[in-house]
Design a protein around this motif. Structure first.
Motif, PDB file in Angstrom:
ATOM      1  N   VAL A 112       7.129   9.181  -2.063  1.00 42.74           N
ATOM      2  CA  VAL A 112       6.217   8.043  -1.949  1.00 42.74           C
ATOM      3  C   VAL A 112       6.402   7.410  -0.578  1.00 42.74           C
ATOM      4  O   VAL A 112       7.519   7.046  -0.196  1.00 42.74           O
ATOM      5  CB  VAL A 112       6.478   7.011  -3.065  1.00 42.74           C
ATOM      6  CG1 VAL A 112       5.623   5.770  -2.855  1.00 42.74           C
ATOM      7  CG2 VAL A 112       6.193   7.628  -4.435  1.00 42.74           C
ATOM      8  N   VAL A 113       5.319   7.298   0.155  1.00 44.79           N
ATOM      9  CA  VAL A 113       5.315   6.637   1.462  1.00 44.79           C
ATOM     10  C   VAL A 113       4.627   5.286   1.288  1.00 44.79           C
ATOM     11  O   VAL A 113       3.530   5.213   0.721  1.00 44.79           O
ATOM     12  CB  VAL A 113       4.593   7.488   2.517  1.00 44.79           C
ATOM     13  CG1 VAL A 113       4.560   6.756   3.864  1.00 44.79           C
ATOM     14  CG2 VAL A 113       5.275   8.845   2.657  1.00 44.79           C
ATOM     15  N   GLU A 114       5.290   4.234   1.777  1.00 44.61           N
ATOM     16  CA  GLU A 114       4.776   2.883   1.557  1.00 44.61           C
ATOM     17  C   GLU A 114       4.648   2.104   2.862  1.00 44.61           C
ATOM     18  O   GLU A 114       5.461   2.272   3.789  1.00 44.61           O
ATOM     19  CB  GLU A 114       5.713   2.081   0.640  1.00 44.61           C
ATOM     20  CG  GLU A 114       5.730   2.514  -0.794  1.00 44.61           C
ATOM     21  CD  GLU A 114       6.576   1.568  -1.636  1.00 44.61           C
ATOM     22  OE1 GLU A 114       6.971   0.498  -1.126  1.00 44.61           O
ATOM     23  OE2 GLU A 114       6.839   1.899  -2.789  1.00 44.61           O
ATOM     24  N   GLU A 115       3.691   1.221   2.862  1.00 43.88           N
ATOM     25  CA  GLU A 115       3.580   0.197   3.890  1.00 43.88           C
ATOM     26  C   GLU A 115       4.871  -0.616   3.939  1.00 43.88           C
ATOM     27  O   GLU A 115       5.469  -0.937   2.907  1.00 43.88           O
ATOM     28  CB  GLU A 115       2.402  -0.711   3.530  1.00 43.88           C
ATOM     29  CG  GLU A 115       2.325  -2.017   4.260  1.00 43.88           C
ATOM     30  CD  GLU A 115       1.406  -3.010   3.570  1.00 43.88           C
ATOM     31  OE1 GLU A 115       1.000  -3.978   4.228  1.00 43.88           O
ATOM     32  OE2 GLU A 115       1.097  -2.816   2.366  1.00 43.88           O
ATOM     33  N   PHE A 116       5.329  -0.949   5.128  1.00 49.33           N
ATOM     34  CA  PHE A 116       6.510  -1.788   5.290  1.00 49.33           C
ATOM     35  C   PHE A 116       6.128  -3.254   5.081  1.00 49.33           C
ATOM     36  O   PHE A 116       5.190  -3.757   5.697  1.00 49.33           O
ATOM     37  CB  PHE A 116       7.095  -1.605   6.692  1.00 49.33           C
ATOM     38  CG  PHE A 116       8.260  -2.502   6.986  1.00 49.33           C
ATOM     39  CD1 PHE A 116       9.514  -2.238   6.472  1.00 49.33           C
ATOM     40  CD2 PHE A 116       8.091  -3.627   7.788  1.00 49.33           C
ATOM     41  CE1 PHE A 116      10.589  -3.070   6.745  1.00 49.33           C
ATOM     42  CE2 PHE A 116       9.153  -4.466   8.071  1.00 49.33           C
ATOM     43  CZ  PHE A 116      10.410  -4.188   7.546  1.00 49.33           C
ATOM     44  N   PHE A 120       0.194   4.762   8.056  1.00 49.62           N
ATOM     45  CA  PHE A 120       0.827   3.454   7.864  1.00 49.62           C
ATOM     46  C   PHE A 120       1.457   2.933   9.147  1.00 49.62           C
ATOM     47  O   PHE A 120       1.616   1.725   9.317  1.00 49.62           O
ATOM     48  CB  PHE A 120       1.882   3.517   6.756  1.00 49.62           C
ATOM     49  CG  PHE A 120       1.304   3.598   5.366  1.00 49.62           C
ATOM     50  CD1 PHE A 120       0.416   2.650   4.916  1.00 49.62           C
ATOM     51  CD2 PHE A 120       1.649   4.635   4.516  1.00 49.62           C
ATOM     52  CE1 PHE A 120      -0.126   2.713   3.640  1.00 49.62           C
ATOM     53  CE2 PHE A 120       1.115   4.715   3.233  1.00 49.62           C
ATOM     54  CZ  PHE A 120       0.223   3.759   2.799  1.00 49.62           C
ATOM     55  N   GLY A 121       1.846   3.826  10.049  1.00 50.51           N
ATOM     56  CA  GLY A 121       2.533   3.388  11.253  1.00 50.51           C
ATOM     57  C   GLY A 121       3.978   3.050  10.962  1.00 50.51           C
ATOM     58  O   GLY A 121       4.450   3.159   9.835  1.00 50.51           O
ATOM     59  N   SER A 122       4.702   2.641  11.989  1.00 55.69           N
ATOM     60  CA  SER A 122       6.113   2.314  11.794  1.00 55.69           C
ATOM     61  C   SER A 122       6.357   0.841  12.139  1.00 55.69           C
ATOM     62  O   SER A 122       5.632   0.264  12.960  1.00 55.69           O
ATOM     63  CB  SER A 122       6.995   3.224  12.657  1.00 55.69           C
ATOM     64  OG  SER A 122       6.629   3.119  14.023  1.00 55.69           O
ATOM     65  N   ALA A 135       0.855  -1.185   0.000  1.00 57.41           N
ATOM     66  CA  ALA A 135       0.000   0.000   0.000  1.00 57.41           C
ATOM     67  C   ALA A 135       0.894   1.240   0.000  1.00 57.41           C
ATOM     68  O   ALA A 135       2.004   1.225   0.546  1.00 57.41           O
ATOM     69  CB  ALA A 135      -0.909  -0.008   1.220  1.00 57.41           C
ATOM     70  N   TRP A 136       0.400   2.331  -0.601  1.00 57.18           N
ATOM     71  CA  TRP A 136       1.279   3.470  -0.813  1.00 57.18           C
ATOM     72  C   TRP A 136       0.494   4.763  -0.942  1.00 57.18           C
ATOM     73  O   TRP A 136      -0.720   4.742  -1.122  1.00 57.18           O
ATOM     74  CB  TRP A 136       2.090   3.264  -2.098  1.00 57.18           C
ATOM     75  CG  TRP A 136       1.218   3.261  -3.334  1.00 57.18           C
ATOM     76  CD1 TRP A 136       0.358   2.271  -3.735  1.00 57.18           C
ATOM     77  CD2 TRP A 136       1.082   4.316  -4.291  1.00 57.18           C
ATOM     78  NE1 TRP A 136      -0.287   2.624  -4.879  1.00 57.18           N
ATOM     79  CE2 TRP A 136       0.133   3.877  -5.257  1.00 57.18           C
ATOM     80  CE3 TRP A 136       1.664   5.577  -4.437  1.00 57.18           C
ATOM     81  CZ2 TRP A 136      -0.239   4.672  -6.339  1.00 57.18           C
ATOM     82  CZ3 TRP A 136       1.308   6.363  -5.520  1.00 57.18           C
ATOM     83  CH2 TRP A 136       0.360   5.900  -6.458  1.00 57.18           C
TER      84      TRP A 136
END
Length: 429
Positions: free
Chosen positions: A182-186, A136-138, A119-120
Protein backbone atom coordinates in the motif's frame (compact mmCIF):
# COMPACT_ATOMS: atom_id res chain seq x y z
CA UNK A 1 -14.20 -16.51 37.07
CA UNK A 2 -11.12 -18.34 35.75
CA UNK A 3 -9.51 -16.23 33.02
CA UNK A 4 -6.90 -17.02 30.37
CA UNK A 5 -4.89 -14.24 28.70
CA UNK A 6 -3.40 -15.13 25.31
CA UNK A 7 0.02 -13.63 24.60
CA UNK A 8 3.48 -13.02 26.02
CA UNK A 9 4.31 -9.33 25.77
CA UNK A 10 4.11 -6.16 27.80
CA UNK A 11 0.49 -5.68 26.79
CA UNK A 12 -0.38 -9.10 28.21
CA UNK A 13 1.55 -8.39 31.41
CA UNK A 14 -0.44 -5.17 31.81
CA UNK A 15 -3.68 -7.07 31.21
CA UNK A 16 -2.72 -9.71 33.76
CA UNK A 17 -1.74 -7.02 36.26
CA UNK A 18 -5.04 -5.22 35.78
CA UNK A 19 -7.20 -8.35 36.00
CA UNK A 20 -5.26 -9.73 38.97
CA UNK A 21 -6.93 -7.03 41.07
CA UNK A 22 -10.46 -7.83 39.90
CA UNK A 23 -12.91 -9.21 42.43
CA UNK A 24 -14.43 -11.29 39.61
CA UNK A 25 -11.22 -13.17 38.79
CA UNK A 26 -10.66 -16.29 40.86
CA UNK A 27 -7.94 -17.82 38.71
CA UNK A 28 -5.57 -16.17 36.24
CA UNK A 29 -3.64 -17.94 33.47
CA UNK A 30 -1.50 -16.74 30.58
CA UNK A 31 -0.37 -18.60 27.46
CA UNK A 32 2.53 -18.56 27.05
CA UNK A 33 3.31 -15.61 29.35
CA UNK A 34 6.81 -14.46 30.26
CA UNK A 35 9.21 -14.12 33.17
CA UNK A 36 7.28 -11.27 34.78
CA UNK A 37 3.78 -12.56 34.16
CA UNK A 38 4.76 -15.73 36.01
CA UNK A 39 4.71 -13.75 39.26
CA UNK A 40 0.97 -13.03 39.04
CA UNK A 41 -0.49 -15.71 36.76
CA UNK A 42 0.00 -19.37 35.95
CA UNK A 43 1.91 -19.49 32.68
CA UNK A 44 1.07 -22.25 30.22
CA UNK A 45 3.69 -23.25 27.65
CA UNK A 46 1.33 -23.09 24.68
CA UNK A 47 1.77 -21.56 21.24
CA UNK A 48 -1.10 -19.04 20.82
CA UNK A 49 -1.35 -20.08 17.17
CA UNK A 50 -2.02 -23.71 18.12
CA UNK A 51 -5.76 -23.33 18.62
CA UNK A 52 -6.48 -26.99 19.57
CA UNK A 53 -3.77 -26.75 22.25
CA UNK A 54 -5.34 -23.56 23.58
CA UNK A 55 -8.73 -25.26 23.71
CA UNK A 56 -7.24 -28.28 25.51
CA UNK A 57 -5.77 -25.94 28.14
CA UNK A 58 -9.13 -24.20 28.51
CA UNK A 59 -10.77 -27.55 29.20
CA UNK A 60 -8.01 -28.78 31.52
CA UNK A 61 -7.92 -25.64 33.67
CA UNK A 62 -11.67 -25.00 33.53
CA UNK A 63 -11.20 -21.57 31.98
CA UNK A 64 -14.42 -19.54 31.86
CA UNK A 65 -13.28 -16.51 29.84
CA UNK A 66 -10.45 -15.90 27.36
CA UNK A 67 -8.87 -12.53 26.52
CA UNK A 68 -6.78 -12.40 23.34
CA UNK A 69 -3.90 -9.91 23.39
CA UNK A 70 -1.90 -10.11 20.13
CA UNK A 71 -2.96 -9.52 16.56
CA UNK A 72 -1.63 -12.73 14.97
CA UNK A 73 -4.09 -15.20 16.56
CA UNK A 74 -6.94 -12.72 16.06
CA UNK A 75 -6.14 -12.49 12.35
CA UNK A 76 -6.21 -16.29 12.08
CA UNK A 77 -9.59 -16.63 13.79
CA UNK A 78 -8.91 -17.72 17.36
CA UNK A 79 -12.08 -15.97 18.57
CA UNK A 80 -14.19 -17.76 15.97
CA UNK A 81 -12.59 -21.08 16.94
CA UNK A 82 -13.03 -20.74 20.71
CA UNK A 83 -16.52 -19.26 20.53
CA UNK A 84 -17.46 -22.09 18.18
CA UNK A 85 -16.44 -24.49 20.96
CA UNK A 86 -18.55 -22.64 23.53
CA UNK A 87 -15.71 -20.67 25.13
CA UNK A 88 -16.56 -17.00 25.88
CA UNK A 89 -13.74 -14.97 24.33
CA UNK A 90 -12.95 -11.25 24.20
CA UNK A 91 -11.71 -9.96 20.87
CA UNK A 92 -12.82 -9.48 17.27
CA UNK A 93 -13.64 -12.30 14.89
CA UNK A 94 -11.32 -13.01 11.98
CA UNK A 95 -13.59 -11.03 9.66
CA UNK A 96 -13.63 -8.02 12.00
CA UNK A 97 -9.87 -8.25 12.67
CA UNK A 98 -9.30 -7.62 8.96
CA UNK A 99 -9.34 -3.93 9.85
CA UNK A 100 -5.81 -4.57 11.10
CA UNK A 101 -4.70 -7.63 9.16
CA UNK A 102 -5.17 -5.94 5.78
CA UNK A 103 -4.32 -2.28 5.32
CA UNK A 104 -5.90 -2.36 1.87
CA UNK A 105 -9.17 -3.60 3.35
CA UNK A 106 -9.04 -0.92 6.05
CA UNK A 107 -8.37 1.87 3.56
CA UNK A 108 -11.15 0.68 1.26
CA UNK A 109 -13.48 0.51 4.27
CA UNK A 110 -12.59 4.11 5.13
CA UNK A 111 -13.46 5.18 1.59
CA UNK A 112 -16.82 3.38 1.75
CA UNK A 113 -17.82 5.08 5.01
CA UNK A 114 -16.23 8.52 4.49
CA UNK A 115 -13.69 8.09 7.29
CA UNK A 116 -10.96 10.73 6.84
CA UNK A 117 -7.63 9.16 5.88
CA UNK A 118 -4.74 9.59 3.46
CA UNK A 119 -5.08 9.01 -0.27
CA UNK A 120 -3.77 5.58 -1.15
CA UNK A 121 -3.28 2.82 -3.70
CA UNK A 122 -2.91 -0.94 -3.29
CA UNK A 123 -0.14 -2.29 -5.52
CA UNK A 124 0.38 -5.86 -6.71
CA UNK A 125 3.69 -5.28 -8.48
CA UNK A 126 6.74 -3.06 -8.32
CA UNK A 127 5.60 -1.37 -11.54
CA UNK A 128 2.31 -0.34 -9.92
CA UNK A 129 4.20 0.83 -6.83
CA UNK A 130 6.57 2.96 -8.91
CA UNK A 131 3.61 4.65 -10.60
CA UNK A 132 1.87 5.33 -7.28
CA UNK A 133 5.05 6.67 -5.68
CA UNK A 134 5.64 9.01 -8.59
CA UNK A 135 2.04 10.24 -8.45
CA UNK A 136 2.06 10.96 -4.70
CA UNK A 137 5.52 12.52 -4.72
CA UNK A 138 7.85 12.53 -1.74
CA UNK A 139 7.80 12.19 1.15
CA UNK A 140 5.53 9.17 0.72
CA UNK A 141 4.53 6.21 2.88
CA UNK A 142 5.06 2.58 1.82
CA UNK A 143 3.34 -0.17 3.84
CA UNK A 144 3.08 -3.93 3.83
CA UNK A 145 -0.59 -4.82 3.50
CA UNK A 146 -0.45 -7.56 6.14
CA UNK A 147 0.76 -7.89 9.70
CA UNK A 148 4.42 -6.97 10.19
CA UNK A 149 4.77 -6.38 13.96
CA UNK A 150 4.97 -2.62 13.50
CA UNK A 151 7.96 -2.88 11.14
CA UNK A 152 6.27 -2.92 7.73
CA UNK A 153 6.01 0.86 7.29
CA UNK A 154 8.55 3.13 5.61
CA UNK A 155 8.18 6.91 5.58
CA UNK A 156 10.34 7.60 2.53
CA UNK A 157 11.93 11.02 2.07
CA UNK A 158 12.69 10.39 -1.60
CA UNK A 159 11.25 8.49 -4.54
CA UNK A 160 14.31 6.24 -4.62
CA UNK A 161 13.92 5.33 -0.96
CA UNK A 162 10.23 4.56 -1.49
CA UNK A 163 10.91 2.33 -4.48
CA UNK A 164 13.61 0.49 -2.52
CA UNK A 165 11.14 -0.09 0.34
CA UNK A 166 8.53 -1.45 -2.07
CA UNK A 167 11.10 -3.69 -3.74
CA UNK A 168 12.11 -5.09 -0.34
CA UNK A 169 8.50 -5.89 0.51
CA UNK A 170 7.80 -7.54 -2.83
CA UNK A 171 11.08 -9.40 -2.39
CA UNK A 172 9.89 -11.04 0.82
CA UNK A 173 11.35 -8.78 3.53
CA UNK A 174 8.11 -9.12 5.50
CA UNK A 175 7.07 -12.52 4.16
CA UNK A 176 3.51 -12.89 2.96
CA UNK A 177 2.58 -9.55 4.59
CA UNK A 178 4.25 -7.78 1.65
CA UNK A 179 2.54 -9.57 -1.22
CA UNK A 180 0.40 -6.46 -1.57
CA UNK A 181 2.01 -3.08 -0.95
CA UNK A 182 0.00 0.00 0.00
CA UNK A 183 1.40 3.37 -1.06
CA UNK A 184 -0.05 6.35 0.78
CA UNK A 185 0.00 10.11 0.69
CA UNK A 186 2.24 11.50 3.43
CA UNK A 187 0.21 13.24 6.14
CA UNK A 188 1.63 16.10 8.17
CA UNK A 189 0.83 16.74 11.80
CA UNK A 190 1.25 14.91 15.07
CA UNK A 191 0.41 11.27 15.76
CA UNK A 192 -1.74 10.07 18.65
CA UNK A 193 -3.46 6.86 19.73
CA UNK A 194 -7.16 6.61 20.51
CA UNK A 195 -8.80 3.47 21.91
CA UNK A 196 -12.39 2.36 22.30
CA UNK A 197 -13.89 -0.83 23.69
CA UNK A 198 -16.70 -2.09 21.47
CA UNK A 199 -19.54 -4.64 21.69
CA UNK A 200 -20.70 -4.67 18.07
CA UNK A 201 -23.20 -1.83 18.55
CA UNK A 202 -21.78 0.46 21.23
CA UNK A 203 -18.31 1.96 21.53
CA UNK A 204 -17.00 3.23 24.87
CA UNK A 205 -13.97 5.53 24.62
CA UNK A 206 -10.90 4.65 26.66
CA UNK A 207 -8.08 6.95 27.70
CA UNK A 208 -6.01 8.37 24.87
CA UNK A 209 -2.23 8.01 24.59
CA UNK A 210 0.74 9.05 22.51
CA UNK A 211 3.19 6.42 21.28
CA UNK A 212 6.79 6.75 20.09
CA UNK A 213 7.38 4.47 17.08
CA UNK A 214 10.84 5.52 15.93
CA UNK A 215 13.80 3.84 17.63
CA UNK A 216 15.81 7.03 18.26
CA UNK A 217 15.39 10.22 20.24
CA UNK A 218 13.34 12.99 18.61
CA UNK A 219 11.67 10.40 16.40
CA UNK A 220 14.69 9.35 14.35
CA UNK A 221 15.63 5.97 12.90
CA UNK A 222 13.46 3.06 11.78
CA UNK A 223 9.96 2.28 13.01
CA UNK A 224 9.58 -0.20 15.84
CA UNK A 225 6.71 -1.83 17.70
CA UNK A 226 6.84 1.14 20.10
CA UNK A 227 9.58 2.59 22.30
CA UNK A 228 7.38 4.28 24.87
CA UNK A 229 4.06 5.97 25.51
CA UNK A 230 2.20 8.25 27.87
CA UNK A 231 -1.39 8.92 28.85
CA UNK A 232 -3.26 11.21 28.83
CA UNK A 233 -2.00 12.95 25.70
CA UNK A 234 -2.60 16.72 25.88
CA UNK A 235 -3.07 16.89 22.11
CA UNK A 236 -6.18 14.68 22.43
CA UNK A 237 -8.41 17.47 23.68
CA UNK A 238 -12.06 16.75 24.54
CA UNK A 239 -13.02 18.28 21.19
CA UNK A 240 -10.62 16.08 19.25
CA UNK A 241 -11.82 12.97 21.09
CA UNK A 242 -15.43 13.81 20.29
CA UNK A 243 -14.49 14.25 16.64
CA UNK A 244 -12.71 10.87 16.60
CA UNK A 245 -15.77 9.16 18.04
CA UNK A 246 -18.12 10.88 15.60
CA UNK A 247 -16.07 10.69 12.41
CA UNK A 248 -14.12 7.44 12.86
CA UNK A 249 -15.20 5.12 15.67
CA UNK A 250 -18.98 5.22 15.26
CA UNK A 251 -18.80 4.85 11.47
CA UNK A 252 -16.59 1.79 12.01
CA UNK A 253 -19.08 0.22 14.40
CA UNK A 254 -22.11 0.88 12.19
CA UNK A 255 -20.28 0.01 8.97
CA UNK A 256 -18.86 -3.28 10.25
CA UNK A 257 -22.29 -4.27 11.59
CA UNK A 258 -23.89 -3.41 8.24
CA UNK A 259 -21.37 -5.62 6.44
CA UNK A 260 -22.11 -8.60 8.66
CA UNK A 261 -18.86 -8.50 10.62
CA UNK A 262 -19.78 -6.71 13.88
CA UNK A 263 -16.75 -5.42 15.73
CA UNK A 264 -16.31 -6.59 19.32
CA UNK A 265 -13.07 -5.90 21.16
CA UNK A 266 -10.58 -3.07 21.36
CA UNK A 267 -10.48 -0.67 18.42
CA UNK A 268 -7.29 1.33 18.13
CA UNK A 269 -7.26 4.37 15.89
CA UNK A 270 -3.81 5.61 14.97
CA UNK A 271 -4.37 9.29 14.23
CA UNK A 272 -2.68 12.16 12.48
CA UNK A 273 -3.74 15.44 14.05
CA UNK A 274 -3.38 18.75 12.24
CA UNK A 275 -5.93 21.29 13.38
CA UNK A 276 -9.41 20.15 14.33
CA UNK A 277 -9.79 17.32 11.80
CA UNK A 278 -8.36 13.96 12.95
CA UNK A 279 -7.34 11.66 10.10
CA UNK A 280 -6.82 7.94 10.39
CA UNK A 281 -3.38 6.43 9.81
CA UNK A 282 -4.29 2.85 10.64
CA UNK A 283 -6.50 0.60 12.74
CA UNK A 284 -5.43 -2.01 15.24
CA UNK A 285 -7.96 -4.46 16.63
CA UNK A 286 -6.45 -4.91 20.10
CA UNK A 287 -4.65 -2.92 22.78
CA UNK A 288 -1.41 -1.31 21.66
CA UNK A 289 1.91 -2.14 23.23
CA UNK A 290 3.14 -0.04 25.06
CA UNK A 291 -0.07 2.03 25.15
CA UNK A 292 -1.82 -0.68 27.16
CA UNK A 293 0.70 -0.24 29.94
CA UNK A 294 -0.08 3.45 30.46
CA UNK A 295 -3.82 3.20 29.85
CA UNK A 296 -4.35 0.31 32.25
CA UNK A 297 -2.10 1.95 34.87
CA UNK A 298 -4.62 4.84 34.93
CA UNK A 299 -7.80 2.73 34.95
CA UNK A 300 -9.66 3.10 38.24
CA UNK A 301 -12.57 0.82 37.27
CA UNK A 302 -12.45 -2.96 37.29
CA UNK A 303 -11.55 -3.98 33.72
CA UNK A 304 -13.14 -7.43 33.87
CA UNK A 305 -16.83 -6.36 33.81
CA UNK A 306 -16.12 -4.19 30.76
CA UNK A 307 -14.52 -7.10 28.89
CA UNK A 308 -17.46 -9.36 29.68
CA UNK A 309 -19.98 -6.66 28.72
CA UNK A 310 -18.22 -6.07 25.40
CA UNK A 311 -18.27 -9.75 24.56
CA UNK A 312 -21.94 -10.01 25.59
CA UNK A 313 -23.09 -6.91 23.70
CA UNK A 314 -23.96 -5.06 26.91
CA UNK A 315 -21.74 -1.95 26.97
CA UNK A 316 -24.62 0.50 26.58
CA UNK A 317 -24.93 1.19 30.33
CA UNK A 318 -21.24 0.72 31.16
CA UNK A 319 -18.97 3.52 32.33
CA UNK A 320 -15.27 3.65 33.22
CA UNK A 321 -13.43 5.87 35.67
CA UNK A 322 -9.83 7.01 35.41
CA UNK A 323 -7.15 8.24 37.76
CA UNK A 324 -6.15 11.84 36.93
CA UNK A 325 -2.40 11.13 37.12
CA UNK A 326 -0.17 10.86 34.06
CA UNK A 327 1.36 7.47 33.26
CA UNK A 328 4.54 7.19 31.19
CA UNK A 329 6.20 4.01 29.92
CA UNK A 330 9.81 3.74 28.74
CA UNK A 331 10.57 0.61 26.73
CA UNK A 332 13.96 -0.97 27.35
CA UNK A 333 15.02 -2.93 24.28
CA UNK A 334 17.93 -5.20 23.40
CA UNK A 335 20.80 -3.39 21.67
CA UNK A 336 20.41 -3.79 17.93
CA UNK A 337 16.60 -3.74 17.95
CA UNK A 338 14.68 -3.42 15.62
CA UNK A 339 17.45 -5.22 13.72
CA UNK A 340 19.47 -8.17 14.99
CA UNK A 341 19.92 -8.40 18.74
CA UNK A 342 21.15 -10.85 21.37
CA UNK A 343 18.91 -12.77 23.76
CA UNK A 344 19.62 -14.61 26.99
CA UNK A 345 21.39 -11.71 28.71
CA UNK A 346 20.91 -11.40 32.50
CA UNK A 347 18.75 -8.57 33.85
CA UNK A 348 19.34 -7.62 37.47
CA UNK A 349 18.09 -5.25 40.14
CA UNK A 350 14.42 -5.28 39.12
CA UNK A 351 13.36 -6.00 42.70
CA UNK A 352 14.78 -2.62 43.70
CA UNK A 353 12.95 -0.93 40.83
CA UNK A 354 9.66 -2.60 41.72
CA UNK A 355 9.90 -1.26 45.29
CA UNK A 356 9.81 2.32 44.03
CA UNK A 357 6.60 4.24 44.68
CA UNK A 358 4.31 4.65 41.67
CA UNK A 359 6.51 2.50 39.41
CA UNK A 360 5.40 -0.64 37.57
CA UNK A 361 7.66 -3.01 35.65
CA UNK A 362 5.93 -4.75 32.76
CA UNK A 363 7.84 -7.56 31.08
CA UNK A 364 7.66 -7.80 27.30
CA UNK A 365 10.50 -10.16 26.33
CA UNK A 366 11.88 -11.96 29.37
CA UNK A 367 12.32 -15.56 30.45
CA UNK A 368 13.56 -17.46 33.48
CA UNK A 369 16.82 -19.32 32.76
CA UNK A 370 17.69 -22.69 34.26
CA UNK A 371 19.61 -21.00 37.08
CA UNK A 372 16.42 -19.01 37.89
CA UNK A 373 18.07 -15.84 36.56
CA UNK A 374 15.83 -13.43 34.64
CA UNK A 375 17.14 -13.02 31.09
CA UNK A 376 16.14 -11.16 27.95
CA UNK A 377 14.24 -13.13 25.32
CA UNK A 378 13.09 -10.59 22.75
CA UNK A 379 13.66 -7.23 21.11
CA UNK A 380 11.48 -5.10 23.36
CA UNK A 381 12.15 -6.49 26.82
CA UNK A 382 10.83 -4.25 29.63
CA UNK A 383 8.25 -1.48 29.94
CA UNK A 384 9.22 0.71 32.89
CA UNK A 385 6.02 2.59 33.74
CA UNK A 386 5.64 5.41 36.22
CA UNK A 387 2.77 7.55 37.49
CA UNK A 388 3.08 11.21 38.35
CA UNK A 389 0.96 14.28 39.03
CA UNK A 390 1.96 15.57 35.58
CA UNK A 391 4.03 14.57 32.56
CA UNK A 392 7.27 15.96 33.98
CA UNK A 393 6.92 14.07 37.24
CA UNK A 394 6.00 10.82 35.50
CA UNK A 395 8.90 11.18 33.07
CA UNK A 396 11.45 11.89 35.82
CA UNK A 397 10.25 8.95 37.90
CA UNK A 398 10.30 6.57 34.92
CA UNK A 399 13.88 7.45 33.98
CA UNK A 400 15.02 7.21 37.59
CA UNK A 401 13.65 3.66 37.54
CA UNK A 402 15.26 2.90 34.17
CA UNK A 403 18.63 3.96 35.51
CA UNK A 404 18.36 1.43 38.34
CA UNK A 405 17.97 -1.51 35.97
CA UNK A 406 21.22 -3.49 35.66
CA UNK A 407 21.18 -4.65 32.05
CA UNK A 408 24.25 -3.68 29.98
CA UNK A 409 22.71 -5.23 26.86
CA UNK A 410 19.73 -2.90 26.88
CA UNK A 411 18.97 0.61 25.66
CA UNK A 412 16.06 3.03 25.56
CA UNK A 413 15.03 6.37 24.18
CA UNK A 414 15.74 9.17 26.63
CA UNK A 415 12.97 11.52 25.49
CA UNK A 416 9.68 9.67 25.96
CA UNK A 417 6.99 12.29 26.54
CA UNK A 418 8.93 15.12 24.93
CA UNK A 419 5.98 16.52 23.01
CA UNK A 420 3.81 16.74 26.12
CA UNK A 421 6.70 18.26 28.09
CA UNK A 422 7.05 20.93 25.41
CA UNK A 423 3.36 21.74 25.71
CA UNK A 424 3.62 22.19 29.46
CA UNK A 425 6.91 24.11 29.46
CA UNK A 426 6.66 27.06 31.84
CA UNK A 427 6.61 30.44 30.04
CA UNK A 428 9.83 32.47 30.06
CA UNK A 429 9.89 35.38 32.42
Amino acid sequence: MRVLIIGSGGREHALCWSLSGSSLVTGLYCAPGNGGIADIATCLAIDPMDFPAVLAAVREHEIEFVVVGPEAPLSKGIVDFLEGKGVPTFGPTQAAAQLESSKAFAKDFCDRYNIPTAAWQACQSIEQAREAIARFGSPVVVKADGLAAGKGVTVAESEAEAVAAAQALFGGAMGSAGRTVVVEEFLTGEEASFFAICDGETALPLAGAQDHKRVGDRDTGPNTGGMGAYSPAPILTPGIQSAVMERIVRPVISGMAAEGRPFKGILYCGLMLDGDVPRLIEFNTRFGDPEAQVILARLMSDLMPALVAARDGALRNMDLRWYPETALCVVMAAKGYPGRYRSGEPIRNLADVERMDDVLVFHAGTAIARDRQLVSSGGRVLGITALGANIREAQARAYEAVDRVDWPGGFCRRDIGWRAVQRTRPPRR
